[in-house]
Design a protein around this motif. Structure first.
Motif, short mmCIF file in Angstrom:
data_model
loop_
_atom_site.label_atom_id
_atom_site.label_comp_id
_atom_site.label_asym_id
_atom_site.label_seq_id
_atom_site.Cartn_x
_atom_site.Cartn_y
_atom_site.Cartn_z
N THR A 191 11.81 22.57 19.18
CA THR A 191 10.67 23.45 19.93
C THR A 191 10.51 24.69 19.40
OG1 THR A 191 11.16 23.55 21.87
CG2 THR A 191 10.09 21.96 21.53
N ARG A 192 12.17 25.56 18.98
CA ARG A 192 12.19 26.92 18.49
C ARG A 192 12.50 26.94 17.61
NH1 ARG A 192 14.62 29.65 23.61
NH2 ARG A 192 13.54 30.98 23.09
N CYS A 193 13.34 25.17 17.19
CA CYS A 193 14.16 26.08 15.73
C CYS A 193 14.01 26.07 14.89
CB CYS A 193 14.89 24.54 15.40
SG CYS A 193 16.35 24.22 14.28
N HIS A 194 14.65 27.23 13.81
CA HIS A 194 14.23 27.95 12.55
C HIS A 194 14.18 26.73 11.82
CE1 HIS A 194 17.69 29.29 13.49
NE2 HIS A 194 18.43 29.85 11.83
N ALA A 230 9.95 28.71 7.27
CA ALA A 230 9.64 29.26 8.21
C ALA A 230 7.85 28.61 8.57
CB ALA A 230 8.56 30.31 7.91
N GLU A 231 6.80 28.53 7.67
CA GLU A 231 5.82 28.02 7.14
C GLU A 231 5.91 26.34 8.31
OE1 GLU A 231 2.68 28.64 4.66
OE2 GLU A 231 2.67 26.83 3.64
N THR A 249 4.62 24.46 15.27
CA THR A 249 4.69 25.01 17.38
C THR A 249 2.92 24.64 17.29
OG1 THR A 249 6.00 26.60 16.28
CG2 THR A 249 4.93 27.09 17.74
N LEU A 250 1.93 25.13 15.79
CA LEU A 250 0.52 24.87 16.77
C LEU A 250 0.67 23.48 17.52
CD1 LEU A 250 -2.55 25.86 16.02
CD2 LEU A 250 -2.23 24.72 13.72
N ARG A 251 0.76 22.56 16.59
CA ARG A 251 1.18 21.33 17.19
C ARG A 251 1.88 20.75 18.35
NH1 ARG A 251 5.28 16.55 15.44
NH2 ARG A 251 4.99 15.62 17.87
N LYS A 252 2.88 21.74 18.57
CA LYS A 252 2.94 21.81 20.38
C LYS A 252 1.92 22.43 20.99
CE LYS A 252 6.95 20.08 20.84
NZ LYS A 252 6.56 18.95 21.10
N ARG A 253 1.47 23.72 20.34
CA ARG A 253 0.66 24.32 21.29
C ARG A 253 -1.23 23.63 21.88
NH1 ARG A 253 1.26 29.99 20.75
NH2 ARG A 253 -0.85 29.43 22.59
#
Lengths: 449, 395
Positions: free
Chosen positions: A306-309, A322-323, A329-333
């Motif tokens: 969930t946080r991995c770059h 990065a994109e 992140t958008l999906r998780k949110r």
């Protein structure tokens, strides 16, 4: 290979969450979820990770200050060397199975130092009496001898013997940590677990205490489990280091190797957070997005995804890493319904021309909120994102979620990574290293740019 | 050099030491045992072998009888001496610190002096003075330097001038309507007051601390049950209970102390429990547990001493309640008439308040001062014993 002093196997500590009148268990906080490591005699193992990742729980469960939920802790110190397993598969040196007498003997061989110097001594007892109490608990009835031993020990930690009769509040934080070290040493243990022993101290005192720990360790051949969130302290004192994330060890290896060639993205991120004194060093600090997930409901697959770059992209996508991270992140949110379309609309109304509150404007507001400026590198991704945002803005969050989760997928969320050996003693748990990805070493340019 | 090596922490043969079964009794415990065991034996002898109407020391020719209340009183005095006063002497630096903190509060110092007078008076007064005797011939004598209309005094001991009877040094605080000396009554009352204070405090402390720590450390249903019992105790109509006992069995001062302290430990238990719960999270408790100390040891050596400051304060503030209650019961005429208490004196004088106010005023003022002193003392102790405040002032 020599027998390790401490050998932790698949240690688990789950805190039950109880609710209701009958105290029924409705879940568990999996503070430590299957942790394994070895400490050789005389070795220092660092355990590093963010706050709340379960470092301290590993320590308290391993030493049985708290009862572990599952797992084995084999302690071969004292005169327990060379024991073999019983017929039923249990081990005679398993700390989790020690009875009262064995446990008391074990207490002499393994001690602990705590983080907070201000509460580590009883304010109503002289420090000497507090340290000598350990001797009397273990049956030393000779008062004079107790006092002589403790005075000798207080001098060994660079304080004066007359400090025996002083009270804790008369000492500074650093002095108290020295005394805590003396207390940990007084029973002549083989293993000391130090839980953030220097994180409450300022820099110069920190260095002094660390070098004292180092000296004493060398002199008495102690093994150390050193817990810290501070990579620079770990680097200074540890032979090997284990990196923990959310109750699991993600990387384990010799300190130098881990610091020079981190194999797990999380280790990489931690290392990038160490400030460098070199002003010309290029700043490439890796910022971890999102919050630490709750241990009551850890993410599926790799807990760090969930946080991995460096989260892995699906085969058919080709876009900036990065994109891709921001898309996920958008999906998780959206999945957790944290994207507030109304809030975005309101922000928009405050910002510019309030009459332009079209869906397009809201969409672009949301895109800029997540730094996903149109168009994306990949045409398919762009189309999917557009569809999802359309649905979201029209109030269909479920639809948006469906669209996103069907096309923006990563193997990291479905597959739990197993440990991969890199060198003799260096291993990490990341899907990037799984064999079917030939060019998968971090640091080698494996991620699409 | 051999001895020197013995005294290094890494030269200790723990297997040998752990195998030995030596007991290490502190001076305090030894002293306590040295006195408490003979006391217990004497009590046993008194209870089993001596006839009820016979004096305890009758067999060796002394006409001294010890009541069960006095056994309890001596026992509590021993507890206080060995576990409160002796530790203060053993830790002179800490005692000095407490004293400097305590000294700041002037009224409290005066209160301490007053309570010391009451304590010493209560202890040795009865040995020096005879118990107040009924003597109708000398009733209503006024205190020294004061006078009363001759018509109110049947037989004036002092000189009579202008139709007024003057007080004498023979009865410095005058006499009651029964001719009992008020001063002697007050001194004998001091004994009872101290008995109430010490015994009640001990009972409340022992029960409160036990229930509180057991509740905190056992947890689960034990905690639940004990705390509900505490709720009952806190909300119990003790006075009605006492009246009931009084009606059925008749009740002396011993029963009074037992019943009222038996229902006064609720607050202490609650407090100790919450404090024990918070202390058990402290790192020094963890360090102690990790050293192999058992729960009893941890509670005894760390939890109780760290709750002590507040417990002592609370108990000091509890005593005035007991004293007042005793006085009230005596005033209502349902107190123990066999024991000389201040309340008894006050109640003896209430019918003669119009012309002989000293009978009520003298013990009344003493009672008032004592209660005030305990309150001042409690406040000052709270400030002096508070470890947080202590750490702050030292910084």
């Amino acid at each position: 290979m020599t027998e390790p002093l401490l050998s932790v196997r698949d240690l688990k500590k789950h805190y039950p969450i109880k609710k209701g009148l009958l105290n029924r268990q409705v879940g568990a906080a999996r503070a430590v979820d299957g942790v394994s490591f070895d400490i050789a005699p005389g070795e220092t193992l660092g355990l590093v990770g963010e706050s709340g990742c379960g470092k301290s729980t590993v320590a308290t469960s391993a030493i049985r200050l708290e009862e572990p939920t599952a797992g084995e802790v084999l302690f071969n110190g004292g005169d327990r060397r060379g024991a073999t397993r019983n017929d039923d598969g249990t081990h005679p040196n398993d700390v989790t199975r020690f009875d009262k007498g064995e446990l008391k003997a074990f207490r002499r061989d393994a001690q602990m130092i705590f983080q907070d110097p201000s509460s580590s001594f009883d304010p109503r007892m002289t420090v000497g009496a507090t340290i000598a109490e350990l001797l009397s608990i273990h049956g030393m009835t000779d008062r004079g001898r107790r006092r002589r031993i403790v005075e000798d020990l207080i001098e060994r930690v660079d304080l004066s013997a007359s400090d025996y009769d002083r009270y804790p509040h008369e000492f500074s934080g650093g002095q108290k940590q020295r005394l805590a070290l003396a207390r940990a040493l007084v029973l002549d243990p083989d293993l000391i677990i130090a839980d953030e022993p220097v994180s409450a101290l300022d820099v110069s005192v920190k260095a002094e205490v660390l070098s004292l720990i180092d000296d004493l360790q060398a002199e008495f051949g102690l093994s150390l489990l050193f817990i810290s969130h501070d990579m620079s302290v770990i680097r200074e004192i540890c032979d090997r280091v284990a990196v923990m994330y959310l109750g699991e060890i993600v990387e384990l290896g010799p300190t130098e190797e881990v610091f020079h060639g981190p194999e797990h993205p999380y280790t990489e991120a931690l290392l990038s957070s160490i400030p460098t004194p070199d002003p010309r060093a290029t700043l490439d600090e890796i910022e971890l997005t999102g919050t630490v997930p709750s241990p009551t409901d850890p993410p599926s697959g790799c807990r760090f995804h969930t946080r991995c770059h460096r989260v892995i992209q699906p085969e058919d996508m080709e876009m900036d890493q990065a994109e891709w991270r921001r898309l996920l992140t958008l999906r998780k949110r959206i999945e957790s319904r944290e994207v507030d379309v109304e809030q975005a609309t309101e922000n928009l109304a405050l910002d510019d021309e309030p009459d332009d509150l079209s869906d397009e404007a809201i969409k672009s507001q949301l895109r800029s909120e997540f730094e996903l400026e149109a168009p994306l590198d990949s045409a398919t991704a762009e189309a999917t994102l557009e569809t999802a945002l359309d649905r979201l803005v029209s109030g269909d969050a479920d639809g948006a979620e469906e669209v996103l989760s069907s096309s923006f997928t990563t193997p990291c969320e479905t597959t739990h990574p197993e440990f991969v050996d890199h060198d003799a003693d260096h291993k990490s748990a990341c899907l990037l290293h799984v064999d079917d990805r030939p060019d998968s070493r971090i640091g080698v340019e494996n991620v699409p740019q | 050099m051999a001895t020197e090596n013995q005294d290094r922490f890494d030269r200790v043969d723990w297997d040998e030491i752990a195998a030995s079964r030596g007991r290490d009794l502190s001076v305090n415990t030894l002293g306590m045992l040295a006195f408490a065991v003979p006391l217990a034996l004497l009590g046993l002898y008194d209870w089993r072998l001596v006839d009820e109407r016979e004096a305890t020391f009758g067999a060796i020719g002394y006409d001294i009888d010890i009541t069960s209340l006095e056994y309890l009183f001596v026992f509590t005095l021993l507890l206080f001496a060995f576990y409160l006063v002796l530790p203060l002497y053993q830790n002179p630096r800490r005692t000095k610190h407490y004293w400097t903190e305590f000294k700041r509060n002037r009224p409290a110092v005066v209160s301490l002096v007053w309570l010391a007078i009451v304590f010493v008076g209560g202890l040795i007064g009865p040995l020096l003075m005879n118990a107040p005797q009924q003597d109708i011939l000398i009733s209503h004598q006024p205190p020294v330097y004061l006078s009363v209309d001759q018509a109110n005094v049947a037989n004036c001991v002092g000189e009579i001038a202008n139709g007024r009877c003057h007080g004498t040094w023979e009865y410095p605080l005058g006499t009651t309507n029964g001719g009992r000396d008020v001063l002697t009554g007050i001194v004998y009352g001091m004994t009872t007051t101290m008995q109430i204070a010490f015994i009640a405090t001990t009972i409340v402390a022992v029960v409160g601390i036990s229930v509180g720590t057991v509740s905190a450390y056992a947890g689960g249903w034990v905690d639940e049950v004990l705390m509900r019992i505490t709720d009952v105790v806190l909300s119990f109509p003790t006075f009605l209970m006492f009246l009931l006992i009084l009606y059925i069995y008749g009740a002396g001062i011993g029963m009074f102390i037992l019943v009222f302290s038996g229902f006064a430990w609720g607050g202490t238990a609650r407090y100790v429990r919450s404090k024990a719960l918070s202390i058990s999270e402290e790192e020094y408790i963890k360090a102690c547990r990790i050293s192999g100390a058992n729960t009893y040891g941890v509670v005894r050596r760390h939890v109780v001493p760290n709750t002590a400051s507040s417990i002592i304060t609370q108990l000091t503030l509890l005593i005035p309640g007991f004293l007042l209650f005793e006085a009230q019961l005596a005033f209502l005429g349902i107190g123990d008439t066999e024991v000389p208490t201040w309340g008894q004196l006050i109640s003896a004088g209430r019918s003669d308040l119009a012309f002989a106010p000293w009978i009520v005023l003298a013990p009344g003022i003493v009672l008032f001062l004592t209660i005030l002193a305990f309150n001042f003392l409690g406040d000052a102790l709270l400030d002096a014993l508070n470890p947080e405040a202590q750490a702050e002032t030292d910084q």
